[in-house]
Design a protein around this motif. Structure first.
Motif, PDB file in Angstrom:
ATOM      1  N   GLY A   1       0.761  -1.137  -0.054  1.00  0.00           N
ATOM      2  CA  GLY A   1       0.094  -0.165   0.043  1.00  0.00           C
ATOM      3  C   GLY A   1       0.979   1.271  -0.112  1.00  0.00           C
ATOM      4  N   ARG A   2       2.303   1.082  -0.021  1.00  0.00           N
ATOM      5  CA  ARG A   2       3.110   2.281  -0.084  1.00  0.00           C
ATOM      6  C   ARG A   2       2.850   3.157  -1.550  1.00  0.00           C
ATOM      7  NH1 ARG A   2       8.303   1.376   3.516  1.00  0.00           N
ATOM      8  NH2 ARG A   2       7.530   0.488   5.058  1.00  0.00           N
ATOM      9  N   ARG A   3       3.022   4.232  -1.336  1.00  0.00           N
ATOM     10  CA  ARG A   3       2.918   5.012  -2.744  1.00  0.00           C
ATOM     11  C   ARG A   3       3.903   6.130  -2.748  1.00  0.00           C
ATOM     12  NH1 ARG A   3      -0.145   9.594  -4.443  1.00  0.00           N
ATOM     13  NH2 ARG A   3      -1.258   9.323  -6.442  1.00  0.00           N
ATOM     14  N   ASN A   4       4.562   6.423  -3.731  1.00  0.00           N
ATOM     15  CA  ASN A   4       5.736   7.592  -4.040  1.00  0.00           C
ATOM     16  C   ASN A   4       5.491   8.027  -5.291  1.00  0.00           C
ATOM     17  OD1 ASN A   4       6.928   7.233  -1.049  1.00  0.00           O
ATOM     18  ND2 ASN A   4       7.754   5.493  -2.000  1.00  0.00           N
ATOM     19  N   THR A   5       5.976   9.040  -5.428  1.00  0.00           N
ATOM     20  CA  THR A   5       6.028  10.035  -6.518  1.00  0.00           C
ATOM     21  C   THR A   5       7.452  10.292  -7.058  1.00  0.00           C
ATOM     22  OG1 THR A   5       4.110  10.988  -6.012  1.00  0.00           O
ATOM     23  CG2 THR A   5       5.249  11.879  -7.710  1.00  0.00           C
ATOM     24  N   TYR A   6       7.617   9.948  -8.401  1.00  0.00           N
ATOM     25  CA  TYR A   6       9.085  10.284  -9.083  1.00  0.00           C
ATOM     26  C   TYR A   6       9.055  10.993 -10.136  1.00  0.00           C
ATOM     27  CZ  TYR A   6       9.939   5.700  -6.440  1.00  0.00           C
ATOM     28  OH  TYR A   6       9.828   4.831  -5.397  1.00  0.00           O
ATOM     29  N   TYR A   7       9.510  12.132  -9.869  1.00  0.00           N
ATOM     30  CA  TYR A   7       9.702  13.239 -11.043  1.00  0.00           C
ATOM     31  C   TYR A   7      10.736  13.059 -12.004  1.00  0.00           C
ATOM     32  CZ  TYR A   7       5.986  15.742  -8.222  1.00  0.00           C
ATOM     33  OH  TYR A   7       4.873  16.056  -7.652  1.00  0.00           O
ATOM     34  N   LEU A   8      10.554  13.285 -13.369  1.00  0.00           N
ATOM     35  CA  LEU A   8      11.573  13.135 -14.215  1.00  0.00           C
ATOM     36  C   LEU A   8      11.934  14.554 -14.453  1.00  0.00           C
ATOM     37  CD1 LEU A   8       9.614  10.672 -16.692  1.00  0.00           C
ATOM     38  CD2 LEU A   8      11.231  10.203 -14.773  1.00  0.00           C
ATOM     39  N   PHE A   9      13.451  14.761 -14.520  1.00  0.00           N
ATOM     40  CA  PHE A   9      14.064  16.136 -14.969  1.00  0.00           C
ATOM     41  C   PHE A   9      15.072  15.672 -15.927  1.00  0.00           C
ATOM     42  CE2 PHE A   9      12.991  16.296 -10.400  1.00  0.00           C
ATOM     43  CZ  PHE A   9      12.022  17.435 -10.410  1.00  0.00           C
ATOM     44  N   GLY A  10      15.216  16.696 -16.869  1.00  0.00           N
ATOM     45  CA  GLY A  10      16.129  16.581 -17.820  1.00  0.00           C
ATOM     46  C   GLY A  10      17.434  17.708 -17.500  1.00  0.00           C
ATOM     47  N   GLY A  11      18.703  17.250 -17.391  1.00  0.00           N
ATOM     48  CA  GLY A  11      19.634  18.302 -17.229  1.00  0.00           C
ATOM     49  C   GLY A  11      20.570  18.522 -18.340  1.00  0.00           C
ATOM     50  N   GLN A  12      19.953  19.084 -19.328  1.00  0.00           N
ATOM     51  CA  GLN A  12      20.769  19.233 -20.726  1.00  0.00           C
ATOM     52  C   GLN A  12      21.772  20.320 -20.874  1.00  0.00           C
ATOM     53  OE1 GLN A  12      18.071  19.340 -23.893  1.00  0.00           O
ATOM     54  NE2 GLN A  12      19.635  18.900 -25.381  1.00  0.00           N
ATOM     55  N   ASP A  13      21.239  21.587 -20.158  1.00  0.00           N
ATOM     56  CA  ASP A  13      22.375  22.670 -20.099  1.00  0.00           C
ATOM     57  C   ASP A  13      22.525  23.210 -18.667  1.00  0.00           C
ATOM     58  OD1 ASP A  13      20.023  24.159 -19.713  1.00  0.00           O
ATOM     59  OD2 ASP A  13      19.671  24.104 -22.062  1.00  0.00           O
ATOM     60  N   GLU A  14      23.062  24.488 -18.648  1.00  0.00           N
ATOM     61  CA  GLU A  14      23.377  24.946 -17.388  1.00  0.00           C
ATOM     62  C   GLU A  14      22.114  25.626 -16.825  1.00  0.00           C
ATOM     63  OE1 GLU A  14      25.912  25.060 -15.558  1.00  0.00           O
ATOM     64  OE2 GLU A  14      27.493  24.250 -16.796  1.00  0.00           O
ATOM     65  N   SER A  15      21.268  26.055 -17.606  1.00  0.00           N
ATOM     66  CA  SER A  15      20.086  26.624 -16.885  1.00  0.00           C
ATOM     67  C   SER A  15      19.137  25.457 -16.415  1.00  0.00           C
ATOM     68  CB  SER A  15      19.331  27.412 -18.004  1.00  0.00           C
ATOM     69  OG  SER A  15      18.559  26.394 -18.991  1.00  0.00           O
ATOM     70  N   ALA A  16      19.236  24.332 -16.626  1.00  0.00           N
ATOM     71  CA  ALA A  16      18.564  23.163 -16.011  1.00  0.00           C
ATOM     72  C   ALA A  16      18.268  22.982 -14.614  1.00  0.00           C
ATOM     73  CB  ALA A  16      19.011  21.694 -16.531  1.00  0.00           C
ATOM     74  N   TYR A  17      19.449  23.564 -13.646  1.00  0.00           N
ATOM     75  CA  TYR A  17      19.251  23.596 -12.345  1.00  0.00           C
ATOM     76  C   TYR A  17      18.079  24.170 -11.860  1.00  0.00           C
ATOM     77  CZ  TYR A  17      20.696  28.240 -11.631  1.00  0.00           C
ATOM     78  OH  TYR A  17      20.853  29.653 -11.603  1.00  0.00           O
ATOM     79  N   LYS A  18      17.738  25.055 -12.469  1.00  0.00           N
ATOM     80  CA  LYS A  18      16.215  25.900 -11.959  1.00  0.00           C
ATOM     81  C   LYS A  18      15.077  25.028 -12.062  1.00  0.00           C
ATOM     82  CE  LYS A  18      17.987  30.133 -14.362  1.00  0.00           C
ATOM     83  NZ  LYS A  18      17.906  31.226 -15.287  1.00  0.00           N
ATOM     84  N   LEU A  19      15.191  23.960 -12.852  1.00  0.00           N
ATOM     85  CA  LEU A  19      14.227  23.153 -13.086  1.00  0.00           C
ATOM     86  C   LEU A  19      13.969  22.402 -11.591  1.00  0.00           C
ATOM     87  CD1 LEU A  19      14.543  21.410 -16.555  1.00  0.00           C
ATOM     88  CD2 LEU A  19      13.094  23.298 -15.855  1.00  0.00           C
ATOM     89  N   ILE A  20      14.818  22.056 -10.867  1.00  0.00           N
ATOM     90  CA  ILE A  20      14.717  21.259  -9.802  1.00  0.00           C
ATOM     91  C   ILE A  20      14.748  22.022  -8.347  1.00  0.00           C
ATOM     92  CG2 ILE A  20      17.300  20.770  -9.478  1.00  0.00           C
ATOM     93  CD1 ILE A  20      16.341  17.702  -9.382  1.00  0.00           C
TER      94      ILE A  20
END
Length: 408
Positions: free
Chosen positions: A102-121
């Motif tokens: 019954g455990r339930r977790n969420t996994y978010y997908l992130f793309g780290g393609q360039d230097e600006s990507a850190y803002k996504l996370i």
């Protein structure tokens, strides 16, 4: 399930559940391609997270979201089917995973393609993060992803193929794994019992030079010396094909050299039949786009050229070719390192040959070198114009050819 895994793969999956290893804050796996790093690490990541957390958020990071879906999400049912229930929400780039308890977790997908990507996370709180092919991501993104793991008991999971010995990931994370509290596992192809020997031989035949040392031997080594192993006895054509499918590839230059090659593709091989090479700086005469177009018409002669593949930055030449309507024109794929990998593989397999009259190409093969002592792989921007148009042709035309693509 477990009988199909090697000891090292099993260790990558279960280290967090072993009393002698569970104190580690995370794991970093590096080494050869096709060694089972991703399979064992992803399996372990989900078993760990679903076994230890409920109602938490996790991050799964790759160079792009598309790469994550191909390499991980698309394989999850095969790897974890029957163990967990996985629901994907593509619009929100997340997975919702449930298990039998019954455990339930969420996994978010992130793309780290360039230097600006850190803002996504930024701003998210995670109980753990999996960084797939971490060496291909910017340092700022990787460090931001790690900083998001503030839940008690959170752990870091890295995997990558080797790059150069000056790469920040190697120097700051792999060489310092113990002081950072990370378990370091180095993989070779021998760690993957599911890899058929014939497939392994095929991969070993695909790479040469620095790429062989990195991807097959799993070494963090410098790219140095000549970029390509060009062997005149092997790569200079003894005979030219009588017919086939014809293409022209172009690297554009005004003061810098302009290089164009006429190619004939037959079956799984391509021959550079003839070329046009002009340096405005050396000749003291800069040609216009109209003059270059006339040279392309001369290069083609009476052969039915299917398309002209052009340096994507050459907008004016592309417009000129389209205006005349003599040729179909296409912007080239311009991923430098991936293109070099492909050209090197095709050369090694004997699938590229060059007519003896392609003297500027043959000259550049003997001069085209890697930069020395760089943190990342870079080629010296000299004697690279025929090299670039060859790369454009291979990456744009041959890469989509099924007969060649199957061994890429």
């Amino acid at each position: 399930m477990y009988q199909s895994f090697s000891k090292r793969q099993m260790l990558a999956m279960t280290w967090w559940n072993r009393p002698e290893l569970s104190f580690y804050e995370g794991i970093v796996c590096d080494g050869a391609i096709r060694s089972g790093k991703t399979l064992s690490m992803v399996t372990g990541f989900f078993l760990w997270s679903m076994g230890n957390f409920d109602g938490c958020c996790f991050g799964i990071c790759g160079r792009t979201i598309g790469a994550l879906r191909r390499n991980i999400v698309g394989n999850l049912l095969g790897w974890l089917g029957g163990v967990v229930d996985i629901q994907e929400n593509r619009s929100e780039n997340k997975l919702v995973v449930k298990n039998a308890d019954g455990r339930r977790n969420t996994y978010y997908l992130f793309g780290g393609q360039d230097e600006s990507a850190y803002k996504l996370i930024q701003g998210i709180t995670l109980a753990g993060v999996l960084l797939d092919e971490a060496a291909l991501m910017p340092r700022s993104f990787v460090e931001q992803a790690c900083a998001r793991c503030s839940v008690k008991g959170s752990k870091l999971w890295f995997n990558c193929n080797p790059e150069g010995p000056e790469h920040w990931l190697y120097k700051q994370w792999i060489q310092k794994a113990k002081e950072k509290g990370l378990l370091h596992l180095h993989f070779t192809m021998e760690d993957n019992p599911g890899l058929d020997p014939a497939i392994r031989r095929r991969y070993e035949a695909m790479y040469t030079g620095v790429f062989y040392r990195r991807y097959i031997l799993g070494q963090w080594c410098m790219a140095e010396g000549l970029v390509y192993d060009f062997l005149p006895d092997k790569h200079i054509a003894k005979e030219l094909p009588a017919n086939g499918r014809y293409y022209i590839s172009v690297d554009y230059g005004t003061c810098n050299p302009f290089s164009a090659g006429l190619w004939c593709v037959t079956g799984d091989k391509a021959v550079r039949m003839r070329e046009f090479y002009h340096s405005g700086r050396e000749t003291g005469k800069m040609l216009t786009d109209e003059e270059y177009h006339k040279e392309l018409v001369k290069l083609a002669g009476d052969l039915p050229v299917e398309t002209v593949v052009v340096d994507p930055s050459a907008a004016s030449l592309i417009a000129t070719i389209r205006r005349h309507g003599v040729f179909s024109v296409r912007k080239a794929r311009n991923e430098v390192l991936n293109g070099i990998h492909l050209v090197a593989s095709l050369l090694r397999e004997g699938r590229l040959q060059f007519a003896p009259q392609c003297k500027d190409t043959i000259r550049e093969f003997s001069l085209y070198r890697w930069e020395e002592n760089g943190e990342t792989d870079r080629v010296v921007k000299e004697n690279d114009h025929a090299m670039d148009d060859i790369r454009y042709f291979c990456a744009t035309v041959l890469r989509r050819d099924k007969q060649i693509r199957r061994t890429e």
